[in-house]
Enzyme design. Structure first.
Site, short mmCIF file in Angstrom:
data_model
loop_
_atom_site.label_atom_id
_atom_site.label_comp_id
_atom_site.label_asym_id
_atom_site.label_seq_id
_atom_site.Cartn_x
_atom_site.Cartn_y
_atom_site.Cartn_z
N LYS A 41 0.84 -0.93 0.15
CA LYS A 41 -0.13 0.59 0.09
C LYS A 41 0.66 1.10 -0.05
O LYS A 41 2.19 1.15 0.37
CB LYS A 41 -0.74 0.37 0.58
CG LYS A 41 0.06 -0.08 1.97
CD LYS A 41 0.31 1.21 3.29
CE LYS A 41 0.84 1.41 4.29
NZ LYS A 41 1.19 2.58 4.57
N ASP A 83 -2.92 -1.29 10.03
CA ASP A 83 -2.71 -0.78 8.39
C ASP A 83 -3.84 -2.34 8.17
O ASP A 83 -4.28 -2.96 7.16
CB ASP A 83 -1.97 -1.56 8.04
CG ASP A 83 -1.71 0.07 8.52
OD1 ASP A 83 -2.19 0.76 8.69
OD2 ASP A 83 -0.38 0.39 8.11
#
Length: 297
Positions: free
Chosen positions: A13, A138
């Site tokens: 990401k 996350d």
């Protein structure tokens, strides 16, 4: 013993927006607003039935497998559902560690997705989300759609967006040592940075306005990462001067920088130049719609 094996893509990401506040919750975690987007660089996680739980990595890890995020995810999911995670979990690593790209978190999410498939568990069950949050801030992001806005400690899913899929991205990282999130937050605490407004980013994503996203890119944890790994400053300055770059910033707590590019060719050219001219690790890729997907079973 389950009979099926599963292979799951575990994508990296980048943070389109990261706003870290000085205030902390009752767990001692900073309040964080985060907008993340998955990119095409990824690890591959293979899950196969076994007589006991084991986790291996290629390249091999230099720490006990019980400390691996995928191990912890398997144990906690089993505890949540009263199941024993009798699986071999093998992680083929491609995402650099300590880079701000979410490697351990995406591996944990991929393990959760594979185990949910093996055990016929709904990936959207709140117990799965709770396990994800317990592993790392996350991890919930990688289970669902991308890009997404998360609040709380960066672990509470607020909104997903139908935007940016296919946008070309270049990743560049100079440091071999990297930056840990713990280090970055420690430096941040000593000198907290102001938080940019998040609404321009959210409005741009809701409108599928790519230029609006470019204009609203922000990361107030980046100065902490730069103070730990000063080479980030050089990488970022170099990237911003390359042709075809729309915007560049630090991803998460660093040490990787990323650029949104005008074309796939521009992203590839930047990645090639970073390696050829500077000897830096680099990758040309694009935005993806989801952080982890079953790719084989």
């Amino acid at each position: 013993m389950p009979s099926l094996s599963f292979t799951v893509s575990a994508l990296a990401k980048v943070n389109l927006y990261l706003g870290v506040y000085a205030t902390k919750d009752e767990r001692g975690y900073h309040r964080v607003d985060s907008v993340m987007a998955a990119v095409g660089l990824g690890d591959t996680v293979t899950i196969a039935p076994a007589k006991e739980l084991s986790v291996t990595m290629d390249p091999a890890a230099d720490f006990p497998m019980e400390q691996n995020s995928a191990w912890r995810a398997a144990v906690e999911l089993g505890r949540a559902y009263g199941r024993e995670p009798l699986f071999d979990i093998h992680i083929e690593k491609h995402i650099p560690i300590r880079a701000g790209l979410g490697g351990p978190s995406t591996d944990a999410a991929a393990a959760l997705r594979g185990l949910c498939a093996a055990w016929d568990i709904d990936i959207h069950d709140e117990r799965v989300a709770a396990v994800a949050r317990s592993i790392g801030a996350d991890v919930p992001f990688f289970l669902y759609e991308s890009p997404a806005y998360l609040s709380g400690a960066g672990d509470v899913m607020e909104e997903t967006f139908d935007a940016l899929e296919g946008v070309p991205v270049a990743l560049v990282r100079a440091s071999s040592k990297g930056v840990t999130a713990q280090e970055a937050y420690r430096v941040f605490d000593a000198n907290p940075q102001p938080v940019a407004p998040i609404e321009p980013m959210l409005e741009a994503l809701r409108a599928c306005d790519e230029q609006g996203v470019v204009d609203a890119l922000a990361n107030n944890l980046a100065p902490a990462a730069m103070s730990i790994a000063p080479e980030i400053v050089d990488v970022l300055a170099w990237m911003r001067e390359q042709p075809g770059v729309r915007v560049a910033d630090v991803s998460g707590s660093g040490s990787c920088c990323f650029a949104l590019c005008e074309s796939k060719e521009a992203a590839q050219s930047l990645a090639n130049a970073a390696l050829r001219e500077c000897g830096w690790w680099s990758c040309a890729t694009q935005m993806e719609k989801s952080g982890s997907n079953l790719i084989d079973c």
